[in-house]
Design a protein around this motif. Structure first.
Motif, PDB file in Angstrom:
ATOM      1  N   ALA A  54       0.830  -1.206   0.000  1.00 14.96           N
ATOM      2  CA  ALA A  54       0.000   0.000   0.000  1.00 14.96           C
ATOM      3  C   ALA A  54       0.870   1.264   0.000  1.00 14.96           C
ATOM      4  CB  ALA A  54      -0.917   0.003   1.207  1.00 14.96           C
ATOM      5  N   THR A  55       0.515   2.225  -0.847  1.00 14.44           N
ATOM      6  CA  THR A  55       1.179   3.534  -0.824  1.00 14.44           C
ATOM      7  C   THR A  55       0.192   4.675  -0.615  1.00 14.44           C
ATOM      8  OG1 THR A  55       1.051   3.630  -3.247  1.00 14.44           O
ATOM      9  CG2 THR A  55       3.091   2.773  -2.286  1.00 14.44           C
ATOM     10  N   SER A  75       4.498   0.730   7.232  1.00 15.29           N
ATOM     11  CA  SER A  75       3.966   0.814   5.870  1.00 15.29           C
ATOM     12  C   SER A  75       4.236   2.187   5.263  1.00 15.29           C
ATOM     13  CB  SER A  75       2.456   0.552   5.887  1.00 15.29           C
ATOM     14  OG  SER A  75       1.886   0.784   4.612  1.00 15.29           O
ATOM     15  N   GLY A  76       4.399   2.194   3.958  1.00 16.77           N
ATOM     16  CA  GLY A  76       4.575   3.455   3.237  1.00 16.77           C
ATOM     17  C   GLY A  76       3.270   4.092   2.830  1.00 16.77           C
ATOM     18  N   ALA A  77       2.140   3.589   3.325  1.00 15.17           N
ATOM     19  CA  ALA A  77       0.834   4.142   2.966  1.00 15.17           C
ATOM     20  C   ALA A  77       0.682   5.551   3.533  1.00 15.17           C
ATOM     21  CB  ALA A  77      -0.280   3.246   3.499  1.00 15.17           C
ATOM     22  N   ALA A  78       0.026   6.423   2.758  1.00 12.01           N
ATOM     23  CA  ALA A  78      -0.209   7.782   3.217  1.00 12.01           C
ATOM     24  C   ALA A  78      -1.233   7.820   4.337  1.00 12.01           C
ATOM     25  CB  ALA A  78      -0.672   8.647   2.043  1.00 12.01           C
ATOM     26  N   ALA A  79      -2.204   6.916   4.287  1.00 11.42           N
ATOM     27  CA  ALA A  79      -3.238   6.849   5.319  1.00 11.42           C
ATOM     28  C   ALA A  79      -3.394   5.413   5.764  1.00 11.42           C
ATOM     29  CB  ALA A  79      -4.564   7.397   4.785  1.00 11.42           C
ATOM     30  N   ARG A  80      -3.420   5.227   7.084  1.00 13.77           N
ATOM     31  CA  ARG A  80      -3.560   3.883   7.640  1.00 13.77           C
ATOM     32  C   ARG A  80      -4.774   3.868   8.560  1.00 13.77           C
ATOM     33  NH1 ARG A  80       2.733   4.552   8.490  1.00 13.77           N
ATOM     34  NH2 ARG A  80       1.922   6.660   8.205  1.00 13.77           N
ATOM     35  N   VAL A  81      -5.717   2.977   8.245  1.00 16.72           N
ATOM     36  CA  VAL A  81      -6.977   2.930   8.983  1.00 16.72           C
ATOM     37  C   VAL A  81      -7.096   1.566   9.654  1.00 16.72           C
ATOM     38  CG1 VAL A  81      -9.495   3.051   8.832  1.00 16.72           C
ATOM     39  CG2 VAL A  81      -8.078   4.553   7.405  1.00 16.72           C
ATOM     40  N   LEU A  82      -7.311   1.572  10.955  1.00 21.69           N
ATOM     41  CA  LEU A  82      -7.510   0.350  11.717  1.00 21.69           C
ATOM     42  C   LEU A  82      -8.906   0.395  12.326  1.00 21.69           C
ATOM     43  CD1 LEU A  82      -6.476  -2.276  13.041  1.00 21.69           C
ATOM     44  CD2 LEU A  82      -5.598  -0.871  14.928  1.00 21.69           C
ATOM     45  N   ILE A  83      -9.735  -0.596  11.990  1.00 25.32           N
ATOM     46  CA  ILE A  83     -11.095  -0.686  12.510  1.00 25.32           C
ATOM     47  C   ILE A  83     -11.226  -2.001  13.270  1.00 25.32           C
ATOM     48  CG2 ILE A  83     -13.554  -0.705  11.947  1.00 25.32           C
ATOM     49  CD1 ILE A  83     -12.899   0.771   9.368  1.00 25.32           C
ATOM     50  N   LEU A  84     -11.550  -1.922  14.550  1.00 26.42           N
ATOM     51  CA  LEU A  84     -11.656  -3.112  15.383  1.00 26.42           C
ATOM     52  C   LEU A  84     -13.064  -3.216  15.969  1.00 26.42           C
ATOM     53  CD1 LEU A  84      -8.294  -2.998  17.395  1.00 26.42           C
ATOM     54  CD2 LEU A  84      -8.782  -4.166  15.232  1.00 26.42           C
ATOM     55  N   ASP A  85     -13.686  -4.364  15.759  1.00 22.92           N
ATOM     56  CA  ASP A  85     -15.009  -4.640  16.319  1.00 22.92           C
ATOM     57  C   ASP A  85     -14.866  -5.823  17.270  1.00 22.92           C
ATOM     58  OD1 ASP A  85     -17.629  -5.071  16.927  1.00 22.92           O
ATOM     59  OD2 ASP A  85     -18.341  -5.253  14.864  1.00 22.92           O
ATOM     60  N   CYS A  86     -14.473  -5.537  18.509  1.00 25.11           N
ATOM     61  CA  CYS A  86     -14.258  -6.598  19.491  1.00 25.11           C
ATOM     62  C   CYS A  86     -14.246  -5.988  20.885  1.00 25.11           C
ATOM     63  CB  CYS A  86     -12.942  -7.339  19.235  1.00 25.11           C
ATOM     64  SG  CYS A  86     -11.467  -6.308  19.331  1.00 25.11           S
ATOM     65  N   ALA A 124       1.966   8.671  12.174  1.00 26.03           N
ATOM     66  CA  ALA A 124       1.377   9.733  11.362  1.00 26.03           C
ATOM     67  C   ALA A 124       0.428   9.151  10.320  1.00 26.03           C
ATOM     68  CB  ALA A 124       2.493  10.520  10.675  1.00 26.03           C
ATOM     69  N   GLY A 125      -0.632   9.899  10.026  1.00 22.59           N
ATOM     70  CA  GLY A 125      -1.567   9.496   8.985  1.00 22.59           C
ATOM     71  C   GLY A 125      -2.391   8.290   9.356  1.00 22.59           C
ATOM     72  N   THR A 126      -2.758   8.148  10.644  1.00 16.21           N
ATOM     73  CA  THR A 126      -3.481   6.965  11.112  1.00 16.21           C
ATOM     74  C   THR A 126      -4.855   7.352  11.645  1.00 16.21           C
ATOM     75  OG1 THR A 126      -1.437   5.842  11.725  1.00 16.21           O
ATOM     76  CG2 THR A 126      -3.445   5.033  12.729  1.00 16.21           C
ATOM     77  N   TYR A 127      -5.836   6.500  11.352  1.00 12.33           N
ATOM     78  CA  TYR A 127      -7.164   6.672  11.940  1.00 12.33           C
ATOM     79  C   TYR A 127      -7.550   5.346  12.568  1.00 12.33           C
ATOM     80  CZ  TYR A 127     -11.785   8.720  12.605  1.00 12.33           C
ATOM     81  OH  TYR A 127     -12.922   9.254  13.157  1.00 12.33           O
ATOM     82  N   THR A 128      -7.788   5.359  13.875  1.00 12.48           N
ATOM     83  CA  THR A 128      -8.174   4.166  14.607  1.00 12.48           C
ATOM     84  C   THR A 128      -9.622   4.311  15.046  1.00 12.48           C
ATOM     85  OG1 THR A 128      -5.906   3.993  15.440  1.00 12.48           O
ATOM     86  CG2 THR A 128      -7.582   2.640  16.522  1.00 12.48           C
ATOM     87  N   LEU A 129     -10.446   3.335  14.683  1.00 15.63           N
ATOM     88  CA  LEU A 129     -11.874   3.352  15.005  1.00 15.63           C
ATOM     89  C   LEU A 129     -12.209   2.039  15.693  1.00 15.63           C
ATOM     90  CD1 LEU A 129     -14.678   4.686  14.747  1.00 15.63           C
ATOM     91  CD2 LEU A 129     -14.844   3.682  12.457  1.00 15.63           C
ATOM     92  N   THR A 130     -12.727   2.103  16.899  1.00 20.71           N
ATOM     93  CA  THR A 130     -12.984   0.884  17.662  1.00 20.71           C
ATOM     94  C   THR A 130     -14.434   0.841  18.131  1.00 20.71           C
ATOM     95  OG1 THR A 130     -12.411   1.812  19.836  1.00 20.71           O
ATOM     96  CG2 THR A 130     -10.603   0.953  18.487  1.00 20.71           C
ATOM     97  N   SER A 131     -14.928  -0.368  18.332  1.00 24.50           N
ATOM     98  CA  SER A 131     -16.341  -0.570  18.649  1.00 24.50           C
ATOM     99  C   SER A 131     -16.692  -0.197  20.069  1.00 24.50           C
ATOM    100  CB  SER A 131     -16.725  -2.034  18.405  1.00 24.50           C
ATOM    101  OG  SER A 131     -15.972  -2.900  19.237  1.00 24.50           O
TER     102      SER A 131
END
Length: 459
Positions: free
Chosen positions: A79-80, A128-139, A163-170
């Motif tokens: 991913a970039t 990762s070299g990704a510009a945006a990293r999104v982590l979604i956890l449903d637990c 940097a460039g991370t969005y974490t969304l959790t349940s």
């Protein structure tokens, strides 16, 4: 203003684990299968999705922790633009407060070695070299991932935010997550999919607010989020996808059954082939003896020979048919493997081997020299469903003509021949893959690799 990811430079891994054969205390979560299917369809929809289908991987729910790690690592490397990781299942916390994501191989008492560590997941995202990293956890306890991803509250002391991370959790760090009875999706993911179906594209921040309002209106724990840089402006859908199709019917067990009709058909078919072969043999032998002895009387003796042999074969077949169990059934499900034999509708034999007692399982051919491989149908039917039991687990002796005594001495036991249930090796292995996780060995080479005590001569 919301921005959409570049599909060619984006990668996603969707993980939904709903069955935990090594952790009976962890309840099954059938809704996570629907979660993953619903999210994948919205992310990859041809009209409103933002990802290419080939770049949005649905992980095997029966895959090992290592399998999931490899999928995440591969996506992180490729991913970039956007890297999206979604997990639905059970969250576990160790005695130091560290969060782990349960897999099909997880043992609830030892998550450190059998579950996916969020600390390690953070390393893959951070590398990762990704510009945006999104982590979604449903637990359950998923809010702890917010702390891990931002380096706060002492969970990862001295580490900086990614940097460039969005974490969304349940839910929060100490609260459970909910899968309500009768609902198609878990509560959090259902609200997430509703937000993605908004008439206008929503940014991640707007998606979070929509989910929070939905859960709050139902009295459920509030979700959490944390963003760095401009990741909050990212959108995951361009509009509502097509309505959900029919609900998937969960597969709770796979049965292989062989009734009396199938047994009789096979044996009478074999009898016909045997009689035909014997007829040709006796005819050839009679002609040969008549020529060698210059006596045509040998030709007259052929019907007598053939008749006597046919009567003998018919008697043997009749006795075998009478003594053969009426029905044989193999059940592979969430608990383990079960063999049942019925005579006249009554169970005369039943044996359950739970997954917790099985180290590994697979299908092996009959011992070399015991069955002629050229008789393909007979050879295939005599392949053996074999388990390696954990030390100390009692089980009946299964030494026999088809199975190696050396393998038996190493703790391997024969459950049955696959032909006993009108099945073949591929069908049995596919059923095992669904329920047995990484215990399943598919080839002789995998048996050799798993157990260094085995040698090729044992097969």
């Amino acid at each position: 203003m919301s921005r959409f990811p570049d599909p060619a430079r984006s990668r996603a891994v969707l993980i939904g684990v709903g069955h935990f054969p090594d952790a009976p205390r962890l309840a099954d979560l059938p809704a996570v299968q629907e979660n993953v299917a619903g999210l994948w369809r919205r992310l990859t929809d041809g009209a409103t999705g933002v990802l290419d289908a080939e770049h949005c991987e649905v992980a095997d729910p029966a895959g090992s922790t290592a399998d999931l790690g490899r999928a995440i690592g591969r996506a992180a490397e490729e991913a970039t633009d956007l890297l999206l990781i979604y997990y639905a299942g059970h969250g576990l916390v160790d005695d130091r407060g560290r969060l782990y994501l349960a897999t099909s191989a997880t043992r609830s008492q030892a998550p450190k070695y059998s579950a996916l560590s969020v600390d390690l997941l953070r390393e893959d995202l951070g590398g990762s070299g990704a510009a945006a990293r999104v982590l979604i956890l449903d637990c359950c306890f998923s809010g702890r991932a917010v702390e891990v991803m931002t380096g706060e509250d002492g969970l990862v002391d001295g580490q900086l935010s990614i940097a460039g991370t969005y974490t969304l959790t349940s839910t929060t760090a100490n609260a459970p997550s909910y899968a309500l009875a009768g609902e198609r999706y878990t509560a959090f993911t259902g609200a997430l999919l509703t937000a993605l179906d908004s008439p206008r594209p929503l940014s991640l921040d707007e998606i979070y607010r929509s989910i929070a309002a939905d859960l709050h209106s139902r009295g459920l724990p509030r979700p959490m989020q944390r963003a760095t840089d401009t990741a909050a402006d990212l959108a995951l859908a361009r509009g509502p996808a097509e309505p959900d199709g029919p609900r998937a019917v969960p597969v709770n067990e796979i049965r292989f059954h062989r009734g009396p009709a199938a047994t009789r058909k096979q044996m009478t078919g074999g009898l016909g082939k045997m009689l035909g072969t014997m007829a040709l043999f006796t005819a050839g032998l009679a002609v040969l003896l008549a020529v060698l002895n210059h006596d045509p009387g040998w030709l007259l003796a052929m019907p007598v020979w053939f008749g006597a042999i046919s009567v003998l074969i018919a008697l043997i077949t009749a006795v075998t048919l009478f003594s053969t169990p009426r029905e044989a059934e193999l059940i592979i499900d969430r608990s383990g493997t079960t063999v049942r034999i019925r005579n006249k509708g009554e169970i005369t034999y039943s044996s359950l081997i739970p997954w917790r007692d099985i180290s590994h399982v697979g299908v092996l051919p009959p011992k070399r020299g015991s069955v002629n491989p050229r008789a393909r149908q007979v050879y295939a039917g005599n392949h053996l469903l074999v388990v390696r039991l954990r030390p100390g687990v009692p089980y009946r002796e299964t030494k026999g003509m088809l199975f190696s005594d050396q393998l038996h001495g190493l703790g391997y036991r024969v459950v049955a021949t696959v032909g006993s249930f009108s099945a073949d090796s591929a069908q049995i292995l596919a059923a095992l893959d669904r329920f047995a996780g990484d215990r399943v060995l598919h080839t002789e080479q995998e048996f050799l690799a798993r157990d260094p005590r085995i040698t090729p001569s044992m097969f």
